[in-house]
Design an enzyme around this catalytic site. Sequence first.
Site: not given
Ligand code: VGL
Ligand code: ZN
Length: 211
Positions: A11, A49, A51, A84, A109, A154
């Site tokens: 990420d 990440d 979404h 995010h 993901k 993550c």
């Molecule tokens: C993450 C919080 C929400 C991460 C992703 O990449 O660690 N943390 N979504």
């Molecule tokens: Zn996330």
Amino acid sequence: MAQKKALILVDLQNDFCTGGKLAVPQGEDVIRLANELQDYFDVIVATQDWHPKGHTSFADNHPEFTVGDTIMINGMTQVLWPAHCIQGSEGAEFHPHLKLHEGVSIFQKGIEEKIDSYSAFFDNAHLRATGLGDYLRGQHVKEVYIMGLATDYCVKYSSLDAAHLGFTVYVIEDACSGVELFQGDIARAFAEMRAAGVKIISSQDVVKASQ
Ligand code: VGL
Ligand code: ZN
């Protein structure tokens, strides 16, 4: 076929860096190590990440709650985050300083609206695999080295899943940065990883091992 080592870049996206929607302190400082460490690996994977707008992890989608609250969704705890890494947005892009080697595979993901996915291998309920585990096995990978954002989410869940899948797992501590929603979260994350057999190393250890 020789056993291979994989590097998983977790990420390294704009929203987790300074100025992003879920900025991790000094998130962008690990990008330099991501660029350098790729030289030491046979197989490299980068995760995103990714979404949908209506994602269940966004506080905006639960008007009676606020960012940082933990709620129950379908019998599982879920921390609520600022919106995010929305699919296709600039925040979901890799940081512009990240220079991915040719042939790096990308795994996304958190793509389903109704469930979060901290791990690069499975959603949080372990209902669906992302395909990363099978991909690594198909590449004859035995050892995975994990770095990136965020240490206490993550990176932690990806390393725990990798260990459960039977890989030998290393987390490169100085190449990770954490959210630390609550004081001590990062230290607790490392303790959990160690307890699961994950080895915590430094980027120098990777360099030295290759010499
Ligand atoms: C993450 C919080 C929400 C991460 C992703 O990449 O660690 N943390 N979504
Ligand atoms: Zn996330």
